[in-house]
Motif scaffolding. Structure first.
Motif, PDB file in Angstrom:
ATOM      1  N   SER A  90     -15.169 -14.255  90.261  1.00 49.55           N
ATOM      2  CA  SER A  90     -15.774 -12.604  89.304  1.00 49.55           C
ATOM      3  C   SER A  90     -17.237 -13.003  89.488  1.00 49.55           C
ATOM      4  N   LYS A  91     -18.431 -11.732  89.073  1.00 54.25           N
ATOM      5  CA  LYS A  91     -19.980 -12.095  89.378  1.00 54.25           C
ATOM      6  C   LYS A  91     -19.502 -12.566  88.091  1.00 54.25           C
ATOM      7  N   ALA A  92     -19.241 -12.422  86.854  1.00 55.73           N
ATOM      8  CA  ALA A  92     -19.039 -13.467  85.785  1.00 55.73           C
ATOM      9  C   ALA A  92     -19.355 -14.908  85.757  1.00 55.73           C
ATOM     10  N   PHE A  93     -17.984 -14.767  86.827  1.00 60.12           N
ATOM     11  CA  PHE A  93     -17.941 -16.307  86.507  1.00 60.12           C
ATOM     12  C   PHE A  93     -19.382 -17.115  87.872  1.00 60.12           C
ATOM     13  N   ALA A  94     -19.745 -16.562  88.597  1.00 59.91           N
ATOM     14  CA  ALA A  94     -20.947 -16.805  89.098  1.00 59.91           C
ATOM     15  C   ALA A  94     -22.007 -16.759  88.499  1.00 59.91           C
ATOM     16  N   GLU A  95     -22.226 -15.860  87.743  1.00 58.37           N
ATOM     17  CA  GLU A  95     -23.548 -15.870  86.976  1.00 58.37           C
ATOM     18  C   GLU A  95     -23.660 -16.757  85.902  1.00 58.37           C
ATOM     19  N   GLU A  96     -21.780 -17.652  85.525  1.00 53.18           N
ATOM     20  CA  GLU A  96     -21.998 -18.363  84.684  1.00 53.18           C
ATOM     21  C   GLU A  96     -22.625 -19.635  85.241  1.00 53.18           C
ATOM     22  N   ILE A  97     -22.037 -19.956  86.154  1.00 52.72           N
ATOM     23  CA  ILE A  97     -22.165 -21.082  87.204  1.00 52.72           C
ATOM     24  C   ILE A  97     -23.830 -21.695  87.421  1.00 52.72           C
ATOM     25  N   TYR A  98     -24.613 -20.609  87.705  1.00 54.53           N
ATOM     26  CA  TYR A  98     -25.892 -19.986  87.658  1.00 54.53           C
ATOM     27  C   TYR A  98     -26.420 -20.532  87.144  1.00 54.53           C
ATOM     28  N   ASN A  99     -26.217 -19.842  86.093  1.00 54.19           N
ATOM     29  CA  ASN A  99     -27.098 -21.054  84.404  1.00 54.19           C
ATOM     30  C   ASN A  99     -26.893 -21.511  84.479  1.00 54.19           C
ATOM     31  N   LEU A 100     -25.961 -21.792  83.823  1.00 56.45           N
ATOM     32  CA  LEU A 100     -25.456 -23.614  83.610  1.00 56.45           C
ATOM     33  C   LEU A 100     -25.978 -24.991  85.028  1.00 56.45           C
ATOM     34  N   SER A 101     -26.294 -24.006  86.145  1.00 58.12           N
ATOM     35  CA  SER A 101     -26.815 -25.040  87.100  1.00 58.12           C
ATOM     36  C   SER A 101     -28.734 -25.186  86.757  1.00 58.12           C
ATOM     37  N   HIS A 102     -29.040 -24.154  86.517  1.00 64.65           N
ATOM     38  CA  HIS A 102     -29.994 -23.839  86.537  1.00 64.65           C
ATOM     39  C   HIS A 102     -31.002 -24.792  85.044  1.00 64.65           C
ATOM     40  N   GLN A 103     -30.240 -24.677  83.994  1.00 70.23           N
ATOM     41  CA  GLN A 103     -30.376 -25.452  82.432  1.00 70.23           C
ATOM     42  C   GLN A 103     -29.878 -26.481  82.323  1.00 70.23           C
ATOM     43  N   PHE A 104     -29.186 -27.319  83.746  1.00 72.51           N
ATOM     44  CA  PHE A 104     -29.725 -28.645  84.089  1.00 72.51           C
ATOM     45  C   PHE A 104     -30.105 -29.081  84.722  1.00 72.51           C
ATOM     46  N   TYR A 105     -31.059 -28.541  85.843  1.00 74.72           N
ATOM     47  CA  TYR A 105     -32.046 -28.437  86.056  1.00 74.72           C
ATOM     48  C   TYR A 105     -33.727 -28.587  85.188  1.00 74.72           C
ATOM     49  N   GLU A 106     -33.753 -27.657  84.117  1.00 80.53           N
ATOM     50  CA  GLU A 106     -34.464 -27.592  82.951  1.00 80.53           C
ATOM     51  C   GLU A 106     -34.364 -28.382  82.229  1.00 80.53           C
ATOM     52  N   GLU A 107     -33.270 -28.799  82.246  1.00 77.45           N
ATOM     53  CA  GLU A 107     -33.548 -30.022  80.496  1.00 77.45           C
ATOM     54  C   GLU A 107     -32.882 -31.313  81.085  1.00 77.45           C
ATOM     55  N   LYS A 108     -32.701 -31.710  81.900  1.00 82.49           N
ATOM     56  CA  LYS A 108     -31.791 -32.701  82.683  1.00 82.49           C
ATOM     57  C   LYS A 108     -33.005 -33.402  83.853  1.00 82.49           C
ATOM     58  N   LEU A 109     -33.327 -32.632  84.405  1.00 77.49           N
ATOM     59  CA  LEU A 109     -33.976 -32.997  85.916  1.00 77.49           C
ATOM     60  C   LEU A 109     -35.690 -32.851  85.243  1.00 77.49           C
ATOM     61  N   LYS A 110     -35.469 -32.383  84.755  1.00 78.05           N
ATOM     62  CA  LYS A 110     -37.308 -31.895  84.274  1.00 78.05           C
ATOM     63  C   LYS A 110     -38.089 -30.592  85.516  1.00 78.05           C
ATOM     64  N   LEU A 111     -37.360 -29.972  85.967  1.00 73.03           N
ATOM     65  CA  LEU A 111     -37.693 -28.955  86.905  1.00 73.03           C
ATOM     66  C   LEU A 111     -37.699 -27.515  86.918  1.00 73.03           C
ATOM     67  N   SER A 112     -37.919 -26.821  87.344  1.00 75.74           N
ATOM     68  CA  SER A 112     -38.272 -25.741  87.689  1.00 75.74           C
ATOM     69  C   SER A 112     -38.080 -24.808  88.786  1.00 75.74           C
ATOM     70  N   TRP A 113     -37.346 -23.678  88.526  1.00 70.21           N
ATOM     71  CA  TRP A 113     -36.767 -23.336  89.731  1.00 70.21           C
ATOM     72  C   TRP A 113     -37.939 -21.641  89.886  1.00 70.21           C
ATOM     73  N   ASN A 114     -38.348 -21.815  90.861  1.00 76.40           N
ATOM     74  CA  ASN A 114     -39.020 -20.157  91.352  1.00 76.40           C
ATOM     75  C   ASN A 114     -37.748 -19.379  90.886  1.00 76.40           C
ATOM     76  N   GLN A 115     -38.753 -18.050  90.205  1.00 75.17           N
ATOM     77  CA  GLN A 115     -37.315 -17.225  89.632  1.00 75.17           C
ATOM     78  C   GLN A 115     -37.793 -16.070  91.180  1.00 75.17           C
ATOM     79  N   GLU A 116     -38.118 -16.034  92.083  1.00 75.31           N
ATOM     80  CA  GLU A 116     -38.342 -14.611  92.737  1.00 75.31           C
ATOM     81  C   GLU A 116     -37.431 -15.212  94.024  1.00 75.31           C
ATOM     82  N   LYS A 117     -36.956 -16.849  94.642  1.00 79.58           N
ATOM     83  CA  LYS A 117     -36.880 -17.332  95.766  1.00 79.58           C
ATOM     84  C   LYS A 117     -35.295 -17.165  94.911  1.00 79.58           C
ATOM     85  N   SER A 118     -35.325 -18.417  94.218  1.00 77.27           N
ATOM     86  CA  SER A 118     -33.971 -18.163  93.710  1.00 77.27           C
ATOM     87  C   SER A 118     -33.068 -17.223  93.047  1.00 77.27           C
TER      88      SER A 118
END
Length: 628
Positions: A321-349
């Motif tokens: 479902s779309k809700a499940f895909a959005e959950e995976i997206y948010n978890l991946s973004h959170q991992f990059y921000e908190e664990k890897l200390k890297l930012s995503w380009n929100q326009e291209k991501s």
């Protein structure tokens, strides 16, 4: 103990233990390791490019290697700052590259070999099987084949763009990740020195508080170690939130009912009054089957997760479902921000619905067909006419992005954009070359495009590119000779066959091999990833040249034998001068010479030497030719 045995033991220990003892740093004291490192990098294109000092790989000797080892032994070794240069990108921006010093290149390659044995050994690789960038024996086609095998039928794709990945790698995070596998603090401190060596930009020293310089030999390996954490995180999400697909019971009932009605219809007479009702039921079953998935998720609240990464470019495919895909997206973004200390380009991501938008990955367009493109085709089996779906919902095809390729050819000077379309033009940069070399350059570009997109589902687009390149080639040769293009076609024929300067060979413009559809024609390297291990047991050419053969010019054996380098070796239509004639004749980019002969070579004291006789003597001395 020999370096071969040490590294082999290291790889075996890597399989059974997560920690390595404090003897790891001692591997850097071996001369053979640096000879192997030199063997790996000696023929690289930019090997003679200088860093901040006046040293280059021209003049590498055992004396120089031993000085490096001595400085590593007492830990007085300090890497030089990288010289920064800016490389233009297709979007008008610039990519910063860091060029390390020559001595640092040797040490970095030695460290890279050890790290490869720890993290990517054939004895038991640490890296994920879904990671393909900067790994021996793996390339873009391997990653695209994995995409083709995994991503079919997926509903959503998560594609993220990391803001300046190499420039924003957190040093503390990286060092902590290294300490998970390496328990030798001296080895870790050496890598820390490389990270904090700094850069020289326009004569000014700048500290590097984060990032790994693009262009550094060790940077790709450190990048894979850094992003391996995300690979493991995705695997964890698969275990916790992922599920599998199973055959759809509703779809199976529909297929069974349709089959039952077809058998029943076959048994009825042609004038039976029930035939029309049964035919209508068959049509209804076909319509229902067309809109039903053949497989469904075992757990409706979860989803199926697929993943592929090439360096810092990765995608996650989700069937759910779309809700499940959005959950995976948010978890991946959170991992990059908190664990890897890297930012995503929100326009291209973004989170992409596969049937609504094409997705670009490694220069290839991922196109998913929607329901309107789903159809039935007639076929005959054992004399019985039937129908089946030829293209299912969300079926994946890989296409060549024609407009992107044409734009790149325009930027390189092969094409021009006029009156709303791309047209061929002469290549100004190639006018100084011979006709033979011009055809070689065009063949390299055209063949490269054809080989890379050998798997594409729109091969006719390759024919148009070949057509444009052939006319650009003719225009270039015509402009060189100040004549009309028609005269070049008449002179060289439709295949543009050009003889060499000595008329001993000819070359033709190479068309792209085939325009037939070959969706699985991936050019993967079917070799086992043995890393450095097998290579270590070979008899190293560099070891012989620097230790055994002596000076290739005068034949003397000294401790300060150095390697003389030249940038390019070509035999066709190239006018060599001085000692480069010798190198071109024996087809070698490096030969060992003593310090005195090396000085004489660089001062042009070999211009009047008989080429054939002297070259044969050198070839015999370095073992590439047997004495008569």
């Amino acid at each position: 103990m020999k370096i071969e045995s040490r590294l082999l033991e290291l790889c075996k220990r890597n399989v059974n233990s997560n920690y390595l003892n404090d003897r790891l740093y001692r591997l850097l004291f071996s001369e053979d390791l640096y000879l192997m490192a030199y063997e790996n990098i000696k023929s690289n294109t930019g090997i003679l490019t200088k860093g901040v000092s006046s040293y280059s790989m021209d003049g590498v000797s055992m004396v120089r290697i031993r000085k490096l080892i001595k400085s590593l032994t007492d830990e007085s070794y300090q890497p030089q700052p990288c010289r920064r240069v800016l490389i233009p990108k297709t979007n008008g921006k610039f990519r910063p590259l860091g060029l390390p010093d020559a001595n640092d290149k040797l040490v970095q390659e030695a460290v890279r070999i050890i790290l490869e044995c720890i993290y990517d050994s054939s004895e038991g690789a640490t890296f994920s099987k879904y990671s393909f960038g900067f790994r021996k024996g793996l390339g873009c086609h391997d990653a695209l084949k994995s995409v083709y095998d995994q991503f079919r039928k997926c509903a959503w794709i998560i594609k993220a763009d990391i803001k300046g990945f190499f420039d924003n790698v957190d040093h503390v995070v990286l060092i902590n990740l290294l300490r998970k596998r390496i328990n030798d603090e001296r080895f870790v401190r050496l890598i820390w020195k490389f990270l904090r060596a700094g850069i020289m930009w326009e004569g000014q020293f700048q500290k590097t508080l984060k990032g790994t310089p693009q262009g550094g030999i060790i940077s790709p390996m450190l990048a894979n170690i850094y992003l391996h954490e995300f690979d493991q995180f995705v695997e964890q999400m698969k275990q916790e939130k992922g599920t599998i697909t199973i055959p759809s019971l509703e779809y199976g009932k529909c297929v069974a009912q349709k089959k039952y009605y077809k058998i029943k219809l076959k048994k009825l007479p042609l004038d039976d009054k029930h035939r029309e009702a049964i035919e209508n039921k068959i049509v209804a079953m076909e319509s229902l089957q067309m809109n039903l998935p053949s497989r469904i998720l075992k757990d409706p609240d979860k989803g199926e997760i697929k993943y592929v990464r090439y360096a810092d470019d990765w995608m996650i495919a989700v069937k759910g479902s779309k809700a499940f895909a959005e959950e995976i997206y948010n978890l991946s973004h959170q991992f990059y921000e908190e664990k890897l200390k890297l930012s995503w380009n929100q326009e291209k991501s973004k989170l992409i619905k596969t049937t609504d938008e094409e997705t670009e990955f490694l220069g290839t367009l991922l196109c998913f067909r929607n329901r309107r493109q789903t159809k039935y085709i007639d076929f005959v089996t054992r004399g019985v006419k039937s129908k089946k779906r030829s293209v299912g919902i969300n079926t994946l095809v890989l296409n060549m992005p024609k407009q992107i390729i044409l734009q790149r050819l325009k930027e390189r000077g092969f094409l021009e954009f006029k009156n709303g379309e791309y047209k061929p033009k002469h290549m100004t940069k190639l006018l100084s070359l011979s006709d033979y070399e011009i055809v070689q350059r065009y063949n390299a570009v055209t063949r490269g495009i054809g080989n890379y997109y050998s798997f594409c589902n729109n091969p006719k687009e390759l024919a148009h590119i070949k057509y444009l390149m052939s006319f650009s080639l003719v225009k270039t040769i015509a402009n060189k000779h100040k004549t009309a293009s028609t005269n070049i076609w008449k002179k060289y024929g439709k295949n543009i066959t050009v003889p060499s300067a000595d008329n001993r060979s000819t070359i033709s413009f190479t068309p792209i091999e085939s325009f037939k559809r070959k969706p699985m024609n991936f050019k993967t390297k079917l070799i086992k990833n043995e890393n450095a291990i097998n290579f270590l047991f070979w008899e190293l050419r560099s070891k012989k040249l620097l230790k055994d053969y002596g000076c290739a010019v005068c034949g003397t054996h000294e401790d300060n034998i150095e390697m003389h380098h030249v940038k390019h070796i070509k035999k066709t239509d190239v006018k060599y001068e001085g000692f480069d004639k010798i190198m071109g004749y024996i087809n070698r980019k490096q030969i060992p010479v003593c310090k005195k002969c090396h000085h004489d070579i660089h001062h042009g004291l070999y211009d009047d030497v008989a080429l054939k006789e002297f070259a044969d003597q050198i070839a015999i001395r370095i073992g590439i030719k047997k004495p008569v």
